[in-house]
Design a protein around this motif. Structure first.
Motif, PDB file in Angstrom:
ATOM      1  N   GLN A 131       0.841  -1.197   0.000  1.00  0.00           N
ATOM      2  CA  GLN A 131       0.000   0.000   0.000  1.00  0.00           C
ATOM      3  C   GLN A 131       0.878   1.248   0.000  1.00  0.00           C
ATOM      4  O   GLN A 131       1.948   1.264   0.614  1.00  0.00           O
ATOM      5  N   THR A 161     -10.003  -1.068  -4.475  1.00  0.00           N
ATOM      6  CA  THR A 161      -9.635  -0.034  -3.509  1.00  0.00           C
ATOM      7  C   THR A 161      -8.602  -0.589  -2.530  1.00  0.00           C
ATOM      8  O   THR A 161      -8.416  -1.812  -2.409  1.00  0.00           O
ATOM      9  N   ASP A 162      -7.945   0.316  -1.820  1.00  0.00           N
ATOM     10  CA  ASP A 162      -6.998  -0.114  -0.786  1.00  0.00           C
ATOM     11  C   ASP A 162      -7.693  -1.002   0.243  1.00  0.00           C
ATOM     12  O   ASP A 162      -7.124  -1.985   0.729  1.00  0.00           O
ATOM     13  N   GLU A 163      -8.929  -0.641   0.572  1.00  0.00           N
ATOM     14  CA  GLU A 163      -9.670  -1.407   1.582  1.00  0.00           C
ATOM     15  C   GLU A 163      -9.975  -2.816   1.086  1.00  0.00           C
ATOM     16  O   GLU A 163      -9.887  -3.795   1.860  1.00  0.00           O
ATOM     17  N   GLN A 164     -10.319  -2.953  -0.168  1.00  0.00           N
ATOM     18  CA  GLN A 164     -10.594  -4.285  -0.728  1.00  0.00           C
ATOM     19  C   GLN A 164      -9.343  -5.151  -0.738  1.00  0.00           C
ATOM     20  O   GLN A 164      -9.391  -6.341  -0.426  1.00  0.00           O
ATOM     21  N   ALA A 167      -8.420  -6.246   2.825  1.00  0.00           N
ATOM     22  CA  ALA A 167      -9.310  -7.290   3.336  1.00  0.00           C
ATOM     23  C   ALA A 167      -8.875  -8.680   2.870  1.00  0.00           C
ATOM     24  O   ALA A 167      -9.169  -9.680   3.533  1.00  0.00           O
TER      25      ALA A 167
END
Length: 201
Positions: A131, A161-164, A167
């Motif tokens: 990231q 996305t970074d969040e995906q 996860a």
């Protein structure tokens, strides 16, 4: 053998991580490199892309004009899906061949930009995500790759996305600092991969 998936958004520093892992002795399978090979001049991959998108995606030498193709697919979800359906199966086939040829006990790292987008996380013993801050990634694409800010933003929007990605990760490497700091994180990761020979904890 330990199978590791390595991913991260465009301009996140994933290549630097792969290079450091290779220095430690990992076998790197670079999906971007394979994606170029499977659409090289004379391949059936390039012929299928030409059929799908027309002669305007060819350069003067008959090879793939990547900027021209990029302008089509990064602003059109349907076109991008069509391109992926041509390239991804060929890349996976070649990745499988390379992985199966690795020596027993190897740490095999598959560097896959769209690992999360293509739902491949479940086939790895561990998934490593790199990231970096959004603004820094835009700067790298503009200054290092010659993109316009709008082109850079469209590339980022076309990916997970970074969040995906986070996860799906077993390990997240933070590339908001210096290259040396990133390498230190990779060195620590290598200790886990090479010593445990199993899932990263």
């Amino acid at each position: 053998m330990l199978n590791v998936g390595l991913t991260g958004g465009i301009a996140s520093g994933k290549s630097a991580v792969a290079q450091r892992l290779a220095e430690h002795g990992a076998l790197i399978i670079d999906a971007d490199l394979l994606a170029r090979e499977v659409v090289a001049p004379g391949t059936d991959g390039l012929a299928e892309i030409r059929t799908a998108f027309g002669d305007e995606i060819l350069d003067v030498e008959g090879g793939l004009d990547r900027p021209a193709l990029g302008r089509i697919v990064f602003n059109d979800d349907e076109a991008r899906s069509r391109l992926n359906s041509i390239i991804h199966p060929r890349v996976r086939q070649e990745s499988t061949r390379l992985r199966e040829s690795a020596a027993e006990g190897s740490v095999v790292v598959e560097d896959i930009p769209l690992l999360v987008e293509t739902g491949q996380q479940e086939r790895f013993d561990a998934v490593v995500v790199v990231q970096a801050p959004h603004e820094e990634r835009i700067r790298r694409m503009v200054e290092d790759r010659g993109m316009s800010p709008d082109e850079a933003e469209s590339r980022i929007r076309a990916q997970a996305t970074d969040e995906q990605r986070a996860a799906a990760a077993d390990v997240v490497l933070d590339n908001s600092g210096t290259l040396e700091e990133l390498r230190e994180q990779v060195d620590q990761l290598w200790e886990k991969l090479s010593n445990k020979g199993s899932m990263v904890e």
